[in-house]
Design a protein around this motif. Structure first.
Motif, mmCIF file in Angstrom:
data_model
loop_
_atom_site.group_PDB
_atom_site.id
_atom_site.type_symbol
_atom_site.label_atom_id
_atom_site.label_comp_id
_atom_site.label_asym_id
_atom_site.label_seq_id
_atom_site.Cartn_x
_atom_site.Cartn_y
_atom_site.Cartn_z
ATOM 1 N N PRO A 1 -28.117 -10.269 -8.827
ATOM 2 C CA PRO A 1 -27.482 -10.461 -7.521
ATOM 3 C C PRO A 1 -26.142 -11.189 -7.615
ATOM 4 N N GLY A 2 -25.248 -10.860 -6.684
ATOM 5 C CA GLY A 2 -24.024 -11.623 -6.505
ATOM 6 C C GLY A 2 -22.831 -11.206 -7.341
ATOM 7 N N ARG B 1 -19.710 -9.380 -8.729
ATOM 8 C CA ARG B 1 -18.746 -8.360 -8.293
ATOM 9 C C ARG B 1 -18.096 -7.698 -9.499
ATOM 10 N N GLY C 1 -17.474 -13.205 -8.239
ATOM 11 C CA GLY C 1 -18.597 -13.123 -7.312
ATOM 12 C C GLY C 1 -18.329 -14.067 -6.161
ATOM 13 N N PRO C 2 -19.231 -14.136 -5.209
ATOM 14 C CA PRO C 2 -19.042 -15.050 -4.078
ATOM 15 C C PRO C 2 -19.047 -16.516 -4.539
ATOM 16 N N LEU D 1 -22.085 -18.149 -6.312
ATOM 17 C CA LEU D 1 -22.278 -17.696 -7.693
ATOM 18 C C LEU D 1 -21.279 -18.362 -8.631
ATOM 19 N N ARG D 2 -20.033 -18.458 -8.213
ATOM 20 C CA ARG D 2 -19.000 -19.099 -9.055
ATOM 21 C C ARG D 2 -19.373 -20.555 -9.323
#
Length: 159
Positions: A96-97, A99, A124-125, A128-129
């Motif tokens: 998940p998450g 990009r 990622g969003p 997540l970062r």
């Protein structure tokens, strides 16, 4: 369910919002390390304990990778420039998450051995970062353990 990630290129290694870079020196020479990374793809689970399966796809232009815990990746090889660089992009994953994600392995001579540098470049969003930055120590430990095991594996295959 697998999700497609952004088809970023090699330049993403330098421009990613999160870049985690780790390095370690090993006794094995650069060509032996490169062969283990790029040519012996199915051998990755023998030295990188998080990896349970790694096999070439697309006639060697990609890889399928599975990790402990069930994470799966379909990857495209972006650079196979032996014995200096091996890089791949995650094209599809069930994680998940994410990009975009590119991993780059740089190898350079260090005395009679090799300096191995691994760059983990991610987008990622924000949550997540942040999680990746907080998990830096764990990723670093996984890298060090894997490269140490790889060095032992290469050394024992010479015996």
């Amino acid at each position: 369910m697998a999700r497609r990630l952004s088809p970023v290129g090699l330049d993403f290694v330098q421009s990613a919002p999160v870049r985690l870079v780790f390095s370690r020196e090993v006794a094995a020479p650069p060509d032996a390390v490169y062969r283990a990374l790029a040519d012996d793809v199915t051998g990755w689970p023998q030295w990188f304990t998080a990896v349970t399966l790694c096999r070439p796809t697309g006639g060697g232009t990609g890889r399928e990778v599975r990790l402990k815990g069930g994470t799966r990746f379909q990857e495209s090889i972006l650079a196979a420039e032996g014995p200096e660089r091996y890089a791949y992009r995650i094209d599809e994953t069930n994680a998940p998450g994410l990009r975009a994600l590119v991993e780059e392995w740089r190898l350079s001579p260090a005395g009679t051995g090799t300096r191995v540098q691994w760059t983990f470049a991610v987008d990622g969003p924000a949550p997540l970062r942040v999680a990746l930055k907080l998990g830096r120590a764990g990723l670093g430990r996984a890298f060090r353990d894997a490269v140490t095991a790889l060095d032992k594996r290469i050394g024992s295959s010479k015996a």
